[in-house]
Design a protein around this motif. Structure first.
Motif, PDB file in Angstrom:
ATOM      1  N   ARG A 189      -4.485  -7.823 -10.850  1.00 50.04           N
ATOM      2  CA  ARG A 189      -4.935  -7.262  -9.572  1.00 50.04           C
ATOM      3  C   ARG A 189      -5.681  -5.948  -9.766  1.00 50.04           C
ATOM      4  NH1 ARG A 189      -0.495  -5.941  -5.934  1.00 50.04           N
ATOM      5  NH2 ARG A 189       0.991  -6.330  -7.619  1.00 50.04           N
ATOM      6  N   ALA A 190      -5.276  -5.182 -10.764  1.00 50.61           N
ATOM      7  CA  ALA A 190      -5.922  -3.900 -11.023  1.00 50.61           C
ATOM      8  C   ALA A 190      -7.336  -4.072 -11.559  1.00 50.61           C
ATOM      9  CB  ALA A 190      -5.095  -3.077 -12.006  1.00 50.61           C
ATOM     10  N   LEU A 192     -10.862  -5.033 -11.601  1.00 55.97           N
ATOM     11  CA  LEU A 192     -11.898  -5.441 -10.656  1.00 55.97           C
ATOM     12  C   LEU A 192     -13.008  -6.215 -11.328  1.00 55.97           C
ATOM     13  CD1 LEU A 192     -12.320  -2.142  -8.595  1.00 55.97           C
ATOM     14  CD2 LEU A 192     -10.728  -4.044  -8.205  1.00 55.97           C
ATOM     15  N   LYS A 251      -8.674  -1.508  -3.071  1.00 57.54           N
ATOM     16  CA  LYS A 251      -8.457  -2.545  -4.072  1.00 57.54           C
ATOM     17  C   LYS A 251      -7.548  -2.009  -5.169  1.00 57.54           C
ATOM     18  CE  LYS A 251     -13.126  -4.321  -3.239  1.00 57.54           C
ATOM     19  NZ  LYS A 251     -14.490  -4.502  -3.796  1.00 57.54           N
ATOM     20  N   GLY A 252      -6.967  -2.940  -5.921  1.00 59.08           N
ATOM     21  CA  GLY A 252      -6.151  -2.551  -7.053  1.00 59.08           C
ATOM     22  C   GLY A 252      -4.667  -2.669  -6.786  1.00 59.08           C
ATOM     23  N   HIS A 297      -3.734   3.640  -4.925  1.00 59.92           N
ATOM     24  CA  HIS A 297      -4.067   2.408  -5.630  1.00 59.92           C
ATOM     25  C   HIS A 297      -4.834   2.701  -6.911  1.00 59.92           C
ATOM     26  CE1 HIS A 297      -3.074   0.815  -1.693  1.00 59.92           C
ATOM     27  NE2 HIS A 297      -3.182  -0.415  -2.131  1.00 59.92           N
ATOM     28  N   ALA A 299      -7.310   1.058  -9.704  1.00 58.69           N
ATOM     29  CA  ALA A 299      -8.234  -0.050  -9.989  1.00 58.69           C
ATOM     30  C   ALA A 299      -8.959   0.266 -11.290  1.00 58.69           C
ATOM     31  CB  ALA A 299      -9.221  -0.241  -8.851  1.00 58.69           C
ATOM     32  N   TYR A 312     -12.159   3.665 -14.054  1.00 61.58           N
ATOM     33  CA  TYR A 312     -11.006   3.492 -13.169  1.00 61.58           C
ATOM     34  C   TYR A 312     -11.177   4.362 -11.940  1.00 61.58           C
ATOM     35  CZ  TYR A 312      -8.826   7.921 -14.787  1.00 61.58           C
ATOM     36  OH  TYR A 312      -8.556   9.237 -15.070  1.00 61.58           O
TER      37      TYR A 312
END
Length: 359
Positions: A189-190, A192, A251-252, A297, A299, A312
């Motif tokens: 999930r992290a 992208l 996101k992330g 979060h 990412a 990141y």
């Protein structure tokens, strides 16, 4: 801070002061557009350069700069300035952009906006290659210290005795340790994108939003024109750009999914950015409670292997941090801390003017 700003302005002659002093924040739309126009490239940032000052004036300029930084932040900024000489050597003193010296530790700009310590809002901006500091003071309080950008090129360089100079190294190492510690599902999930962008996603945008920043915007018009000037700063378009784009909710992987050790890594990583400024104005105190980390979060894009290109970001309420280490074989770092809600103090400034005019 006000005393340091007044002392610097008072030591300048009339011609110097014309360049060093700007209108009060919020004076009009044109002045505000200039105050919020910021860069991190070796371009004209607006203000009086070190070259245009005598040593005693330069010293007072550094005193003002130090007033907006923690001790560690000041040492890091001073190191980044000195890296211009290292970069010049790294490039064999050969880069020529049509000015007397391209990699120039004297090409850093300071400007004060408004009257320091007066009843009206005032602020100051210091910037040059890989540095942008932006401070706003309203009613005697520092209300904004962002955007706050630091970079390092080279990101790592040798010192005597086998040591290595890495001004921003902790911001890289902690983030990599954190992302590599994630469980496989969380790591997926992290991530992208498997490739890293060429630069931070938000570039030097005055306000964080959906607009794509182009490379030409990283330089003031009329100065150096970069290669691929019309390309996005990230180098990506289409699906890749959309994968990296900022979003709400972020996101992330949220901090709520981290275990206690990972939360401590996240807190330490945040401190490397938020503690650039004095403790009295840093928002780091928000994260003393582990629950405050839940909405932050993480990412990632690119490789998680040391020495390879990566990106990141940390995104949460009132927080956006971006990092890249891409160029020169992943030896050129950009690291920016922003507040999507109060960059340049815009909302606080508007509230002040509303209250002032209402009286």
């Amino acid at each position: 801070m006000a005393g340091a700003a007044r002392a610097w302005l008072d030591c300048l002659d009339a011609d110097q002061r014309k360049t060093a002093a700007g209108p009060s924040p919020g004076a009009d739309s044109e002045a505000e557009a200039e105050r919020t126009r910021w860069f991190y490239t070796p371009t004209d940032h607006g203000g009086l350069t070190f070259h245009q000052q005598r040593p005693a004036q330069h010293r007072l300029a550094m005193r003002l700069i130090a007033s907006g930084l923690s001790e560690a932040g000041y040492v890091t900024v001073a190191t980044v300035l000195g890296l211009e000489n290292v970069l010049d050597h790294f490039e064999d003193f050969s880069v020529n952009w049509g000015r007397e010296r391209t990699r120039d530790p004297g090409m850093y700009y300071l400007r004060v906006f408004g009257e320091p310590g007066g009843s009206r809002p005032w602020g100051w901006r210091f910037g040059g290659h890989h540095v942008s500091l932006n401070n706003l003071v309203v009613d005697g309080h520092v209300v904004s210290t962002t955007p706050c950008f630091l970079g390092a090129d080279p990101a790592a360089s040798p010192l005597l005795g086998g040591a290595t100079l890495r001004p921003l190294g902790t911001a890289e190492d902690l983030a990599r340790e954190l992302v590599r510690s994630l469980r496989p599902e969380a790591a997926a999930r992290a991530l992208l994108l498997s490739r890293a962008p060429n630069d931070i996603v938000t570039g030097n945008s005055p306000r964080i939003g959906e607009r794509v920043v182009r490379r030409r915007e990283l330089w003031r018009p009329g100065t150096h024109t970069p290669d691929r000037a019309d390309h996005p700063v990230t180098g990506f378009d289409g699906a890749d750009r959309r994968a990296l784009a900022l979003a709400l909710p972020p996101k992330g992987v949220p901090g709520s999914d981290l275990d206690p050790h990972q939360k401590e890594l996240l807190r330490s990583l945040l401190a490397g950015y938020l503690n650039r400024v004095p403790e009295e104005v840093s928002p780091m105190h928000r994260y003393a409670d582990p629950a405050a980390l839940h909405d932050v979060h993480l990412a990632w894009a690119g490789s998680t292997t040391a020495g390879e290109s990566h990106y990141y970001r940390l995104q949460g309420p009132g927080l956006l941090i971006e990092w890249t280490n891409i160029h020169r074989g992943a030896n050129h770092a950009h690291a920016v801390w922003r507040d999507p809600e109060t960059d340049f103090g815009g909302d606080v400034l508007a509230a002040h003017h509303t209250a002032h005019h209402a009286r």
